[in-house]
Design an enzyme around this catalytic site. Sequence first.
Site, PDB file in Angstrom:
ATOM      1  N   GLU A  95      14.814 158.601 -19.217  1.00 49.82           N
ATOM      2  CA  GLU A  95      13.666 159.077 -18.459  1.00 49.82           C
ATOM      3  C   GLU A  95      14.049 160.202 -17.497  1.00 49.82           C
ATOM      4  OE1 GLU A  95      12.613 155.646 -15.600  1.00 49.82           O
ATOM      5  OE2 GLU A  95      13.009 154.776 -17.550  1.00 49.82           O
ATOM      6  N   CYS A 108      14.648 165.037 -11.563  1.00 46.37           N
ATOM      7  CA  CYS A 108      15.558 163.899 -11.419  1.00 46.37           C
ATOM      8  C   CYS A 108      16.097 163.601 -12.815  1.00 46.37           C
ATOM      9  CB  CYS A 108      14.784 162.704 -10.863  1.00 46.37           C
ATOM     10  SG  CYS A 108      15.775 161.203 -10.790  1.00 46.37           S
ATOM     11  N   CYS A 115      22.588 151.415 -18.160  1.00 44.33           N
ATOM     12  CA  CYS A 115      23.552 151.464 -17.069  1.00 44.33           C
ATOM     13  C   CYS A 115      24.360 150.175 -17.070  1.00 44.33           C
ATOM     14  CB  CYS A 115      22.822 151.623 -15.726  1.00 44.33           C
ATOM     15  SG  CYS A 115      23.946 151.853 -14.328  1.00 44.33           S
ATOM     16  N   CYS A 119      23.039 146.507 -10.792  1.00 46.36           N
ATOM     17  CA  CYS A 119      22.561 146.268  -9.426  1.00 46.36           C
ATOM     18  C   CYS A 119      21.369 145.303  -9.490  1.00 46.36           C
ATOM     19  CB  CYS A 119      22.148 147.578  -8.770  1.00 46.36           C
ATOM     20  SG  CYS A 119      23.543 148.704  -8.559  1.00 46.36           S
ATOM     21  N   CYS A 122      17.672 146.849  -9.697  1.00 43.11           N
ATOM     22  CA  CYS A 122      17.411 148.083 -10.449  1.00 43.11           C
ATOM     23  C   CYS A 122      17.057 147.792 -11.897  1.00 43.11           C
ATOM     24  CB  CYS A 122      18.638 148.996 -10.375  1.00 43.11           C
ATOM     25  SG  CYS A 122      18.425 150.544 -11.266  1.00 43.11           S
ATOM     26  N   GLU A 166      25.140 155.855 -14.123  1.00 43.52           N
ATOM     27  CA  GLU A 166      26.035 156.116 -13.006  1.00 43.52           C
ATOM     28  C   GLU A 166      26.780 157.433 -13.293  1.00 43.52           C
ATOM     29  OE1 GLU A 166      26.741 155.281  -9.910  1.00 43.52           O
ATOM     30  OE2 GLU A 166      28.315 156.763 -10.120  1.00 43.52           O
ATOM     31  N   LEU A 221      23.985 152.787  -0.796  1.00 46.84           N
ATOM     32  CA  LEU A 221      24.723 151.788  -0.013  1.00 46.84           C
ATOM     33  C   LEU A 221      24.004 150.427  -0.070  1.00 46.84           C
ATOM     34  CD1 LEU A 221      27.252 151.516   1.714  1.00 46.84           C
ATOM     35  CD2 LEU A 221      25.899 152.092   3.710  1.00 46.84           C
ATOM     36  N   HIS A 222      22.790 150.395   0.417  1.00 50.46           N
ATOM     37  CA  HIS A 222      21.889 149.240   0.269  1.00 50.46           C
ATOM     38  C   HIS A 222      22.306 147.967   1.001  1.00 50.46           C
ATOM     39  CE1 HIS A 222      20.189 151.988  -2.467  1.00 50.46           C
ATOM     40  NE2 HIS A 222      20.740 151.577  -3.587  1.00 50.46           N
ATOM     41  N   ASN A 296      10.839 149.629  -4.777  1.00 52.53           N
ATOM     42  CA  ASN A 296       9.827 149.609  -5.813  1.00 52.53           C
ATOM     43  C   ASN A 296      10.065 148.320  -6.577  1.00 52.53           C
ATOM     44  OD1 ASN A 296       7.911 151.637  -6.569  1.00 52.53           O
ATOM     45  ND2 ASN A 296       9.621 153.078  -6.580  1.00 52.53           N
ATOM     46  N   CYS A 339      13.934 154.329 -10.829  1.00 56.55           N
ATOM     47  CA  CYS A 339      14.786 154.629 -11.977  1.00 56.55           C
ATOM     48  C   CYS A 339      14.831 153.477 -12.962  1.00 56.55           C
ATOM     49  CB  CYS A 339      16.180 155.031 -11.555  1.00 56.55           C
ATOM     50  SG  CYS A 339      16.917 153.947 -10.385  1.00 56.55           S
TER      51      CYS A 339
HETATM   52  N1  SAH Z   1      23.798 155.036 -10.283  1.00 62.34           N
HETATM   53  C1  SAH Z   1      23.520 156.038  -9.296  1.00 62.34           C
HETATM   54  C2  SAH Z   1      22.386 156.932  -9.706  1.00 62.34           C
HETATM   55  C3  SAH Z   1      21.021 156.267  -9.697  1.00 62.34           C
HETATM   56  S1  SAH Z   1      20.212 156.880  -8.307  1.00 62.34           S
HETATM   57  C4  SAH Z   1      23.318 155.387  -7.957  1.00 62.34           C
HETATM   58  O1  SAH Z   1      23.325 154.171  -7.895  1.00 62.34           O
HETATM   59  O2  SAH Z   1      23.228 156.071  -6.955  1.00 62.34           O
HETATM   60  C5  SAH Z   1      18.830 155.945  -8.199  1.00 62.34           C
HETATM   61  C6  SAH Z   1      18.564 155.412  -6.815  1.00 62.34           C
HETATM   62  O3  SAH Z   1      17.405 154.579  -6.875  1.00 62.34           O
HETATM   63  C7  SAH Z   1      19.705 154.558  -6.331  1.00 62.34           C
HETATM   64  O4  SAH Z   1      19.863 154.676  -4.951  1.00 62.34           O
HETATM   65  C8  SAH Z   1      19.217 153.194  -6.716  1.00 62.34           C
HETATM   66  O5  SAH Z   1      19.894 152.201  -5.999  1.00 62.34           O
HETATM   67  C9  SAH Z   1      17.747 153.318  -6.382  1.00 62.34           C
HETATM   68  N2  SAH Z   1      16.920 152.278  -7.009  1.00 62.34           N
HETATM   69  C10 SAH Z   1      17.200 151.492  -8.064  1.00 62.34           C
HETATM   70  N3  SAH Z   1      16.240 150.584  -8.268  1.00 62.34           N
HETATM   71  C11 SAH Z   1      15.309 150.781  -7.331  1.00 62.34           C
HETATM   72  C12 SAH Z   1      14.087 150.140  -7.014  1.00 62.34           C
HETATM   73  N4  SAH Z   1      13.631 149.126  -7.714  1.00 62.34           N
HETATM   74  N5  SAH Z   1      13.394 150.619  -5.968  1.00 62.34           N
HETATM   75  C13 SAH Z   1      13.842 151.674  -5.240  1.00 62.34           C
HETATM   76  N6  SAH Z   1      14.985 152.315  -5.496  1.00 62.34           N
HETATM   77  C14 SAH Z   1      15.728 151.870  -6.529  1.00 62.34           C
END
Ligand code: SAH
Length: 352
Positions: A95, A108, A115, A119, A122, A166, A221-222, A296, A339
């Site tokens: 996508e 984007c 992936c 996480c 995600c 990633e 980071l999260h 999201n 994503c």
């Molecule tokens: N793997 C890389 C690139 C993906 S970036 C990374 O982790 O940075 C996509 C971003 O959207 C990341 O910060 C990811 O953690 C975030 N993301 C993933 N799922 C999400 C969700 N359900 N709601 C909001 N952000 C999300």
Amino acid sequence: MTKKEIMGLTLEELQTELMGLGLKKFRAEQVFRWLYEKAAVDFEQMSNLGKETRQLLAEHYTIATSQVKVLKEYKSQDGLTHKVLLELTDGATVETVLMHHDYGYSVCLSSQVGCAMNCAFCASGLHGFVRNLTPAEILAQLYFFQSQLGPRGQRVSRIVVMGSGEPMLNLDNVLKALDILHSDRGQCIGYRNMTVSTCGVVPGIEKMTVLGRNINLAISLHAASMALRDRLMPINHRYPFADVIRAADAYEKSNGRQVMYEYILLAGINDRPEDARNLADALEHKECVINLIPANPVPEKGFARPSDQAVDRFFQMLKKRHLNVTVRKEMGKDINAACGQLRASALKEAQR
Ligand code: SAH
């Protein structure tokens, strides 16, 4: 004869390639410009090449932009976000999102099919990891949109590698695509207008530090405690977040580009006062910006978005600690634009 893909070669590689076909060296630059400056999708558009040359090229090569097929397409109600699910030649899907901001268009890009990072919140990893994208497939995502914008006199001027996958685990291909997009014979996008986002793969950050391009680095980071980040992001077992922050600091020192820390807010999980304190402890006094992203919700994952009040409380706590913090402007929430969500929902439908 199976055709080769012509996108994804540097100008030098294209020169070698075309000279191998008996063409003059300068033809490579012409073709390069057609592909990356004018977003050509067909050799017939390359009007400064003779008919025979165009035919020769078409016999030997494909153009990735014309090889992708749109499986699903969504435009947000406000018209500012346009998301597509593209099918690649082997049937894999990725996508890509086009966003219209006041400064222009950004895309984007996805870096992998699926992936492996898994996480907890995600959608990208819901169906596992499939494969790395080639440079051509990364470029084709941008040129899919640019080939539509170009005739209207518009252009993509910013890139975020924040789609599925990633990027640090496919760094060579990602950087090759970004270098081509940077070229002044191509899309001519400054490195400062490109951002690569990682879940924290330290060797990738270190490699980017050595390479020394002015690309922006974003860190997902999260969570800023070991127990919570271990739970939310399995990569933390391998590269603990303190090491990630150290690597990001070194990157910032090497090129002066302020690092962006992304922090998704998941209701009741990482949006508590103690989480804000941990985050402030980890990042205070650093040259960075924190971008809060109200989650999201992905139905399969069972997390909820915090209330606006909870987001604001978290934001204010960081502000009080003098951190540079913003709340992400959301785009395309109505079209599954987080994503991996679009691909995951298409795969789910296919399994029904
Ligand atoms: N793997 C890389 C690139 C993906 S970036 C990374 O982790 O940075 C996509 C971003 O959207 C990341 O910060 C990811 O953690 C975030 N993301 C993933 N799922 C999400 C969700 N359900 N709601 C909001 N952000 C999300």
